[in-house]
Design a protein around this motif. Structure first.
Motif, PDB file in Angstrom:
ATOM      1  N   GLU A 258       2.440  35.118  11.881  1.00  0.00           N
ATOM      2  CA  GLU A 258       1.489  36.207  11.616  1.00  0.00           C
ATOM      3  C   GLU A 258       0.368  35.789  10.672  1.00  0.00           C
ATOM      4  OE1 GLU A 258       1.489  39.074  13.075  1.00  0.00           O
ATOM      5  OE2 GLU A 258       3.496  39.303  13.923  1.00  0.00           O
ATOM      6  N   GLY A 259       0.482  34.586  10.083  1.00  0.00           N
ATOM      7  CA  GLY A 259      -0.550  34.123   9.165  1.00  0.00           C
ATOM      8  C   GLY A 259      -0.521  34.808   7.813  1.00  0.00           C
ATOM      9  N   ILE A 260       0.639  35.361   7.435  1.00  0.00           N
ATOM     10  CA  ILE A 260       0.788  36.051   6.147  1.00  0.00           C
ATOM     11  C   ILE A 260       1.821  35.300   5.319  1.00  0.00           C
ATOM     12  CG2 ILE A 260       1.396  38.208   4.991  1.00  0.00           C
ATOM     13  CD1 ILE A 260       0.646  39.682   7.588  1.00  0.00           C
ATOM     14  N   PHE A 261       1.370  34.585   4.292  1.00  0.00           N
ATOM     15  CA  PHE A 261       2.286  33.812   3.454  1.00  0.00           C
ATOM     16  C   PHE A 261       2.741  34.686   2.290  1.00  0.00           C
ATOM     17  CE2 PHE A 261       2.921  29.995   0.472  1.00  0.00           C
ATOM     18  CZ  PHE A 261       4.224  29.812   0.918  1.00  0.00           C
ATOM     19  N   ALA A 262       3.933  35.206   2.405  1.00  0.00           N
ATOM     20  CA  ALA A 262       4.471  36.140   1.417  1.00  0.00           C
ATOM     21  C   ALA A 262       5.758  35.586   0.824  1.00  0.00           C
ATOM     22  CB  ALA A 262       4.724  37.506   2.062  1.00  0.00           C
ATOM     23  N   GLY A 263       6.242  36.244  -0.229  1.00  0.00           N
ATOM     24  CA  GLY A 263       7.423  35.792  -0.936  1.00  0.00           C
ATOM     25  C   GLY A 263       8.729  36.132  -0.243  1.00  0.00           C
ATOM     26  N   ILE A 264       9.821  35.736  -0.879  1.00  0.00           N
ATOM     27  CA  ILE A 264      11.153  35.930  -0.307  1.00  0.00           C
ATOM     28  C   ILE A 264      11.499  37.407  -0.194  1.00  0.00           C
ATOM     29  CG2 ILE A 264      13.612  35.391  -0.577  1.00  0.00           C
ATOM     30  CD1 ILE A 264      12.657  32.952  -2.287  1.00  0.00           C
TER      31      ILE A 264
END
Length: 328
Positions: A258-264
């Motif tokens: 999705e191109g969304i670099f998010a946390g754990i």
């Protein structure tokens, strides 16, 4: 784009984005991307709320020191707010939290005091209390401060209600941390959109809200070893445990698909939302919170095993495939 008097004026109004590849086709899954806050997480809201409230009550004056027991995001946010408002900041943190968090706090001018992870948040809070009493520091008390959920009622919830005005919304999914987001948004949804089901996610190995035993877990920012006093449990329609590895893997998929670099914790929230989606009615609309960016987890198990050198094997394989396709 307006001109802003302070970086703190840019807190909030984070985007809500539709996912196109992770979600099953019979539902619409949206995420509220809190990494768009200037400090990179939803905790910017909490930090600003607590400081503004303390100032209004005369509890803070320029040059004072703010102290807080934090898993990292609140510490980063408070360090940022302290820098912008003319305060000093001290974070009391578990030694299990990422190196990136410590360095970010220090980049904002804050200090970091580490304690053993086995003590849990309750142990860290005790240390922070003792240090604050000894040195005359102001304690933010994120787990007990009513300014925390109040600010989410005023901002996060208002943004969601505005963005979904006249549109369908069936589920709101968020994690269990300080419970400020869960309580504040949940309370407003129950008033304005009572048909929306509020789903709270927590680590399967530290499901405190479900009454199970707490243990050290890898979903940083979630599940202290106690139930915060700011929690309004009446807003929760459903509790769902989520495995930390599933959460980690979902965070990786968010970035790659999705191109969304998010946390754990964001990955764990989306994993919970995907679980909800499996049995949701056709056409259901689900909103999940993404608390922060993945950039403060580079040294954690989020990217464990990921290659740090050249992708030579991939390139060799690609070259071999091209050779097979080349004419003789």
């Amino acid at each position: 784009m307006p001109l802003f008097d302070s970086i703190l004026d840019t807190v909030g109004r984070t985007p809500i984005v539709k996912l196109h590849r992770l979600a099953p086709k019979h539902v619409s899954l949206y995420v509220k991307v809190e990494s768009f806050n200037p400090g990179g997480s939803v905790k910017d809201r909490l930090a600003l709320a607590v400081v503004l409230d303390a100032e209004a009550k005369g509890l803070l004056k320029p040059g004072d020191t703010i102290a807080e027991c934090t898993s990292g995001n609140v510490g980063i946010a408070l360090a940022m707010v302290a820098a912008a408002r003319g305060y000093k900041f001290v974070a009391v943190m578990s030694d299990s939290y990422s190196i990136e968090r410590r360095k970010l706090i220090r980049a904002y001018g804050g200090k970091v005091i580490l304690f053993p992870a086995e003590l849990g948040s309750s142990g860290g809070n005790k240390i922070a209390d003792e240090l604050a009493a000894k040195h005359g520091w102001f304690r933010a008390r994120q787990f007990d401060n009513p300014a925390n959920p109040a600010y989410h009622r005023e901002t996060t919830a208002a943004e969601i209600l505005s963005d979904f005005a006249g549109k369908r919304l069936d589920y709101f999914v968020t994690g269990f941390g300080t419970t400020g987001t869960l309580t504040g948004v949940g309370q407003m949804l129950k008033l304005a959109r009572p048909s929306v089901r509020v789903v709270a996610a927590e680590p399967a190995n530290a499901a405190v809200l479900a009454g199970k035993a707490w243990s050290v877990h890898q979903i940083q920012g979630w599940a202290p070893d106690f139930v915060p006093s700011v929690l309004d449990a009446t807003v929760i329609d459903e509790l769902r445990p989520i495995d930390e590895v599933v959460g980690r893997n979902t965070a990786r998929r968010l970035a790659a698909e999705e191109g969304i670099f998010a946390g754990i914790s964001a990955g764990a929230t989306v994993a919970t939302a995907l679980d909800v989606a499996q049995n949701a009615a056709e056409g259901s609309v689900i909103l999940a919170m993404l608390p922060d960016t993945g950039e403060r987890y580079l040294s954690t198990f989020l990217l464990e095993g990921m290659n740090e050198g050249s992708d030579d094997e991939w390139l060799a394989g690609l070259s071999a495939s091209e050779a097979l396709l080349s004419p003789a």
